[in-house]
Scaffold this motif. Structure first.
Motif, mmCIF file in Angstrom:
data_model
loop_
_atom_site.group_PDB
_atom_site.id
_atom_site.type_symbol
_atom_site.label_atom_id
_atom_site.label_comp_id
_atom_site.label_asym_id
_atom_site.label_seq_id
_atom_site.Cartn_x
_atom_site.Cartn_y
_atom_site.Cartn_z
ATOM 1 N N LYS A 186 -91.237 -62.108 -55.190
ATOM 2 C CA LYS A 186 -92.615 -62.037 -54.654
ATOM 3 C C LYS A 186 -92.787 -63.065 -53.524
ATOM 4 O O LYS A 186 -93.403 -62.787 -52.496
ATOM 5 C CB LYS A 186 -93.635 -62.312 -55.761
ATOM 6 C CG LYS A 186 -93.811 -61.152 -56.744
ATOM 7 C CD LYS A 186 -94.833 -61.468 -57.798
ATOM 8 C CE LYS A 186 -94.886 -60.347 -58.874
ATOM 9 N NZ LYS A 186 -95.304 -60.878 -60.173
ATOM 10 N N LYS A 187 -92.203 -64.249 -53.704
ATOM 11 C CA LYS A 187 -92.334 -65.304 -52.678
ATOM 12 C C LYS A 187 -91.573 -64.895 -51.410
ATOM 13 O O LYS A 187 -92.052 -65.117 -50.287
ATOM 14 C CB LYS A 187 -91.797 -66.627 -53.224
ATOM 15 C CG LYS A 187 -92.191 -67.839 -52.391
ATOM 16 C CD LYS A 187 -91.890 -69.140 -53.136
ATOM 17 C CE LYS A 187 -92.516 -70.328 -52.433
ATOM 18 N NZ LYS A 187 -92.294 -71.613 -53.150
ATOM 19 N N ARG A 188 -90.401 -64.269 -51.592
ATOM 20 C CA ARG A 188 -89.643 -63.801 -50.424
ATOM 21 C C ARG A 188 -90.448 -62.759 -49.640
ATOM 22 O O ARG A 188 -90.506 -62.796 -48.409
ATOM 23 C CB ARG A 188 -88.302 -63.216 -50.868
ATOM 24 C CG ARG A 188 -87.278 -64.240 -51.292
ATOM 25 C CD ARG A 188 -85.899 -63.619 -51.452
ATOM 26 N NE ARG A 188 -85.788 -62.841 -52.672
ATOM 27 C CZ ARG A 188 -85.298 -63.317 -53.830
ATOM 28 N NH1 ARG A 188 -84.924 -64.591 -53.908
ATOM 29 N NH2 ARG A 188 -85.166 -62.548 -54.917
ATOM 30 N N GLN A 189 -91.095 -61.855 -50.359
ATOM 31 C CA GLN A 189 -91.894 -60.816 -49.677
ATOM 32 C C GLN A 189 -93.111 -61.440 -48.985
ATOM 33 O O GLN A 189 -93.467 -61.050 -47.872
ATOM 34 C CB GLN A 189 -92.333 -59.746 -50.670
ATOM 35 C CG GLN A 189 -91.177 -58.964 -51.304
ATOM 36 C CD GLN A 189 -90.118 -58.517 -50.281
ATOM 37 O OE1 GLN A 189 -90.463 -57.970 -49.224
ATOM 38 N NE2 GLN A 189 -88.851 -58.784 -50.570
ATOM 39 N N ALA A 190 -93.705 -62.436 -49.641
ATOM 40 C CA ALA A 190 -94.848 -63.123 -49.003
ATOM 41 C C ALA A 190 -94.394 -63.834 -47.741
ATOM 42 O O ALA A 190 -95.086 -63.824 -46.714
ATOM 43 C CB ALA A 190 -95.465 -64.121 -49.990
ATOM 44 N N MET A 191 -93.186 -64.430 -47.769
ATOM 45 C CA MET A 191 -92.663 -65.114 -46.581
ATOM 46 C C MET A 191 -92.394 -64.102 -45.458
ATOM 47 O O MET A 191 -92.693 -64.375 -44.285
ATOM 48 C CB MET A 191 -91.408 -65.894 -46.915
ATOM 49 C CG MET A 191 -90.776 -66.616 -45.739
ATOM 50 S SD MET A 191 -91.896 -67.760 -44.882
ATOM 51 C CE MET A 191 -91.807 -69.173 -45.997
ATOM 52 N N LEU A 192 -91.878 -62.956 -45.817
ATOM 53 C CA LEU A 192 -91.663 -61.916 -44.784
ATOM 54 C C LEU A 192 -92.993 -61.538 -44.139
ATOM 55 O O LEU A 192 -93.103 -61.418 -42.918
ATOM 56 C CB LEU A 192 -91.026 -60.669 -45.399
ATOM 57 C CG LEU A 192 -89.509 -60.598 -45.476
ATOM 58 C CD1 LEU A 192 -89.081 -59.242 -46.064
ATOM 59 C CD2 LEU A 192 -88.837 -60.791 -44.124
ATOM 60 N N GLY A 193 -94.020 -61.379 -44.978
ATOM 61 C CA GLY A 193 -95.342 -61.035 -44.436
ATOM 62 C C GLY A 193 -95.877 -62.135 -43.545
ATOM 63 O O GLY A 193 -96.414 -61.877 -42.464
ATOM 64 N N LEU A 194 -95.659 -63.381 -43.966
ATOM 65 C CA LEU A 194 -96.101 -64.532 -43.153
ATOM 66 C C LEU A 194 -95.380 -64.522 -41.815
ATOM 67 O O LEU A 194 -96.007 -64.654 -40.751
ATOM 68 C CB LEU A 194 -95.799 -65.834 -43.914
ATOM 69 C CG LEU A 194 -96.294 -67.152 -43.371
ATOM 70 C CD1 LEU A 194 -96.208 -68.229 -44.462
ATOM 71 C CD2 LEU A 194 -95.517 -67.652 -42.159
ATOM 72 N N LEU A 195 -94.065 -64.333 -41.843
ATOM 73 C CA LEU A 195 -93.284 -64.350 -40.595
ATOM 74 C C LEU A 195 -93.696 -63.207 -39.670
ATOM 75 O O LEU A 195 -93.891 -63.404 -38.465
ATOM 76 C CB LEU A 195 -91.791 -64.261 -40.925
ATOM 77 C CG LEU A 195 -91.161 -65.483 -41.571
ATOM 78 C CD1 LEU A 195 -89.733 -65.163 -42.023
ATOM 79 C CD2 LEU A 195 -91.170 -66.676 -40.635
ATOM 80 N N LYS A 196 -93.836 -62.002 -40.236
ATOM 81 C CA LYS A 196 -94.212 -60.849 -39.408
ATOM 82 C C LYS A 196 -95.559 -61.091 -38.726
ATOM 83 O O LYS A 196 -95.718 -60.857 -37.530
ATOM 84 C CB LYS A 196 -94.285 -59.583 -40.260
ATOM 85 C CG LYS A 196 -92.940 -58.988 -40.629
ATOM 86 C CD LYS A 196 -93.114 -57.786 -41.563
ATOM 87 C CE LYS A 196 -91.772 -57.247 -42.051
ATOM 88 N NZ LYS A 196 -91.943 -56.244 -43.137
ATOM 89 N N GLY A 197 -96.525 -61.590 -39.495
ATOM 90 C CA GLY A 197 -97.859 -61.834 -38.932
ATOM 91 C C GLY A 197 -97.835 -62.899 -37.862
ATOM 92 O O GLY A 197 -98.323 -62.684 -36.744
ATOM 93 N N ALA A 198 -97.219 -64.026 -38.187
ATOM 94 C CA ALA A 198 -97.218 -65.154 -37.236
ATOM 95 C C ALA A 198 -96.453 -64.791 -35.968
ATOM 96 O O ALA A 198 -96.937 -65.025 -34.855
ATOM 97 C CB ALA A 198 -96.589 -66.378 -37.911
ATOM 98 N N ILE A 199 -95.266 -64.202 -36.131
ATOM 99 C CA ILE A 199 -94.463 -63.842 -34.947
ATOM 100 C C ILE A 199 -95.170 -62.747 -34.152
ATOM 101 O O ILE A 199 -95.179 -62.771 -32.916
ATOM 102 C CB ILE A 199 -93.045 -63.423 -35.390
ATOM 103 C CG1 ILE A 199 -92.288 -64.647 -35.923
ATOM 104 C CG2 ILE A 199 -92.279 -62.767 -34.237
ATOM 105 C CD1 ILE A 199 -91.006 -64.318 -36.643
ATOM 106 N N GLY A 200 -95.849 -61.858 -34.880
ATOM 107 C CA GLY A 200 -96.612 -60.810 -34.192
ATOM 108 C C GLY A 200 -97.740 -61.381 -33.347
ATOM 109 O O GLY A 200 -98.129 -60.811 -32.334
#
Ligand code: XIL
Length: 341
Positions: A186-200
């Protein structure tokens, strides 16, 4: 000169180093261990806000200056740890009004990053941003940074760091992404979401730092496929990886020292190999020079741990030989020292 590889060449030399303290430089044997093994160093605590901010709120960089000068004089990559961490807020700002907190945090950050511009190879800009138990849909940890800067505080902090040093590699550092558990997934998926949003939104996040505080007795029984697949998805976002705080807690393993050290050595090799095979690995840092100085042994009353690659007398452990065989860090240090002559 930086040893950080720029190519995606998997065989590229990967800088290696230790978390170090100013006091290590006063001991000739510890100093030599650094110069023998390392092409990079990370201040274990002397770059943190609470170590730099005096009781009166003034910033004092004396300890960090010493470590930075040592790194520069010895052509060591210098990794700044860490600009934004709920675990290193100075006492005087822990209950500050959000506006005051924001000003003070931004002042420390821009002063620190600006002061070492051109000296620091990378900054751990934000440390441990996720805490799913806090119940936010985005998984963000509820900290004074979130309250003071708002839901996109990570973007803001990275933009601030990039404005102060456009050359430094900027890292988001996190714990517990390496494990084989539903919570870690769950934490890995949350980190992916964080990265996608921030980089986006254009946030200049270059790398993810995997703290990599591993537990030997769990690692062997674990399945690492989900972690490996996740590393691939991080790479698809164009985000590289650093192993930033590697240690392997050996407590709970069989008590035969030779078997225990062999088990830990194998995990050092297997883990670093797994990350290198599934990501663009930029550097590897072990969280301390010798077992006796490990943060795992700071809490009194607990069984002592032997989590590092040199023992309490700085003797080389089997893990040292495994990592050296994998990363050739001894040779890297020779290249570094040759560059000084
Ligand atoms: C630890 C240091 O090793 C200790 O010496 C200090 O007392 C507390 O902080 N994750 C992190 C590091 O990001 O900053 C922490 O370092 C260990 C956990």
């Amino acid at each position: 000169m930086s040893f950080l590889p720029n190519s995606r060449d998997a065989s590229a030399f990967i800088p290696f180093g230790y978390a170090i303290r100013s006091v290590d430089l006063e001991d000739p044997y510890r100093r030599q261990a650094i110069l023998t093994d390392c092409t990079a160093v990370t201040p274990e605590f002397e770059a943190k806000w609470d170590a730099i901010c005096n009781a009166d709120g003034k910033l004092c960089f004396k300890g960090l200056d010493r470590l930075a000068a040592f790194a520069q004089a010895n052509a060591l990559d210098f990794h700044g740890h860490t600009l934004c961490w709920h675990g290193a807020i100075p006492t005087r700002f822990r209950d500050a009004e959000p506006a005051q907190f924001r000003l003070a945090a931004a002042s420390y950050l821009s002063n620190a990053v600006g002061r070492y511009r051109g000296t620091v190879a990378s900054w751990h800009v934000v440390n441990e941003p996720l805490h799913l138990a806090d119940g936010r849909p985005d998984g963000l940890r509820r900290t004074p940074y979130l309250e003071a800067f708002g839901a996109n505080y990570i973007d803001d902090i990275f933009f601030l760091a990039a404005a102060s040093d456009p050359q430094a590699i900027l890292v988001i550092n996190e714990m517990g992404l390496e494990y084989d558990s539903p919570a870690a997934e769950k934490k890995r998926q949350a980190m992916l979401g964080l990265l996608k949003g921030a980089i986006g939104r254009g946030a200049p996040i270059d790398c993810i730092g995997l703290q990599s505080h591993l537990v030997a007795k769990d690692y062997r029984a674990a399945n690492h496929d989900a972690f490996a697949n996740w590393l691939g998805r991080v790479g698809q976002l164009g985000v590289d990886v650093m192993i930033t705080e590697l240690d392997i807690d050996d407590r709970g393993l069989e008590m035969d020292e030779e078997k225990r050290e062999g088990n830990v050595a194998g995990i050092y090799r297997d883990y670093v190999s797994l990350v290198r095979e599934n990501a663009r690995l930029r550097s590897v840092t072990v969280w301390g020079i010798s077992d006796d100085c490990s943060w795992l042994n700071q809490q009194l009353g607990l069984e002592p741990a032997q989590p590092l690659i040199r023992d309490h007398q700085l003797r080389l452990k089997p893990a040292w030989f495994e990592l050296n065989d994998l990363l050739s860090f001894g040779q890297g240090a020779q290249v570094r020292q040759a560059s000084l002559s």
